[in-house]
Design an enzyme around this catalytic site. Structure first.
Site, PDB file in Angstrom:
ATOM      1  CG  ASP A   1     -46.084 -21.027  -3.701  1.00 29.48           C
ATOM      2  OD1 ASP A   1     -44.946 -21.530  -3.663  1.00 29.48           O
ATOM      3  OD2 ASP A   1     -46.656 -20.711  -4.772  1.00 29.48           O
ATOM      4  CG  HIS A   2     -46.879 -25.291  -4.487  1.00 29.32           C
ATOM      5  ND1 HIS A   2     -47.827 -25.561  -5.457  1.00 29.32           N
ATOM      6  CD2 HIS A   2     -46.312 -24.108  -4.833  1.00 29.32           C
ATOM      7  CE1 HIS A   2     -47.818 -24.583  -6.353  1.00 29.32           C
ATOM      8  NE2 HIS A   2     -46.918 -23.699  -6.000  1.00 29.32           N
TER       9      HIS A   2
ATOM     10  CG  HIS B   1     -49.675 -20.932  -8.841  1.00 31.63           C
ATOM     11  ND1 HIS B   1     -48.767 -20.054  -9.360  1.00 31.63           N
ATOM     12  CD2 HIS B   1     -49.083 -21.490  -7.764  1.00 31.63           C
ATOM     13  CE1 HIS B   1     -47.653 -20.080  -8.629  1.00 31.63           C
ATOM     14  NE2 HIS B   1     -47.825 -20.938  -7.637  1.00 31.63           N
TER      15      HIS B   1
HETATM   16 ZN   LIG Z   1     -46.182 -21.711  -6.596  1.00 29.23          ZN
HETATM   17 ZN   LIG Z   2     -43.101 -22.991  -7.431  1.00 35.65          ZN
END
Ligand SMILES: [Zn+2]
Ligand SMILES: [Zn+2]
Length: 299
Positions: free
Chosen positions: A73-74, A251
């Site tokens: 997710d990054h 986040h």
């Molecule tokens: Zn994350």
């Molecule tokens: Zn993470």
């Protein structure tokens, strides 16, 4: 909250925690930090390319990317971002700074796109994307310094990922800190000392059970979340201990629960933090305050 088009600003391009996306929901982690004339991309979750263009960035200007850790997710869209910039005419060097393994992530990406890359070089006369990109893998400490911009990294607590780093950007007396993904981690308060903006990850207790039920691998997911992430009140405690000017909760977990809204996040953050509080959403612009440059220096 809203910045001028030319001023220093932070744009939260993707504000949810975790890689899954759902209809109508927000997108995974990526941010654009414009400071002292530099446009800096921080994390490349899915949607970063669309987010940057929606924020008005010409992809040909892409030259500096930081990755906090290698959770998808990054980092999922790191390769596609640079490749898309390249097809949009990027022909100048791009520096990518990330934890150990970032180089392999990039190399495997260009390998997977070899057919397209080679054919565009031969057929369209483009420069070799492989020679435009320089990947630097970092540990803790000062990891970047150029033209008055300094960037520092601090290893945070995000098990089982050990190479996960908070980042501090300083330029002309201004500073912005990203917590990256972390459980409550008191050393982060020192690292974020007096920052203008602390972007801290956050979970909301009452949403975790419903999220776990929806995702389907219940106990293990719950365990990971509690060991590796912070509640909004814990993010507020870091902000208070650090004495930052503004806290941005980002986040967000959960991020797309219809029963949870901005008001719930504010209530949770307010338990420990009385200062300026912003709840991230995709595309949100946060202006950096003026007038903090020491000695009137224009950076
Ligand atoms: Zn994350
Ligand atoms: Zn993470």
């Amino acid at each position: 909250m809203s910045g001028t088009p030319t001023g220093d600003r932070l744009v939260l391009l993707g504000s949810k925690g975790g890689p899954a996306i759902r209809p109508g929901g927000p997108w995974p982690s990526s941010s654009l930090l414009e400071i002292g004339g530099r446009k800096i991309v921080v994390d490349c979750g899915l949607g970063v390319t669309r987010g940057l263009t929606d924020a008005g960035m010409n992809l040909k200007a892409l030259d500096l990317v930081f990755i906090t850790h290698l959770h998808s997710d990054h980092v999922l869209e790191l390769g596609p971002l640079i490749h898309t910039a390249w097809t949009a005419g990027l022909s100048s060097p791009v520096a990518v700074l990330g934890p150990p393994g970032t180089g392999d992530t990039w190399r495997h990406f260009v390998r997977s796109l070899e057919f397209d890359i080679d054919i565009r070089i031969a057929d369209e006369g483009r420069p070799d994307i492989r020679s435009l990109v320089r990947v630097e893998e970092f540990g803790e400490g000062m990891i970047f310094e150029q033209g008055g911009l300094k960037v520092f990294a601090l290893r945070v607590d995000h098990p089982p990922v050990t190479d996960c780093f908070a980042l501090r950007f300083e330029q002309g007396g201004r500073s912005v800190v990203f917590s990256s993904d972390t459980a409550y981690f008191p050393p982060l308060a020192d690292f974020a000392r007096n920052a203008d903006i602390l972007v801290h990850e956050a979970m909301l207790e009452q949403g975790i059970e419903r999220l776990v039920a929806k995702t389907g691998n219940g106990a293990r997911l719950r365990e990971h979340l509690l060991a590796s992430h912070s509640f909004a009140g814990e993010a507020g405690r870091i902000a208070a201990d650090a004495g930052v000017r503004e806290l941005v909760l980002n986040h967000l977990i959960p991020a797309d629960d219809p029963e949870i809204g901005e008001a719930d996040w504010i209530v949770a953050g307010r338990k420990t933090w009385a200062g300026a509080l912003t709840i991230a959403c995709d595309g949100l612009v946060v202006a950096l305050a003026d007038g903090k440059s020491p000695g009137g220096e224009i950076a």
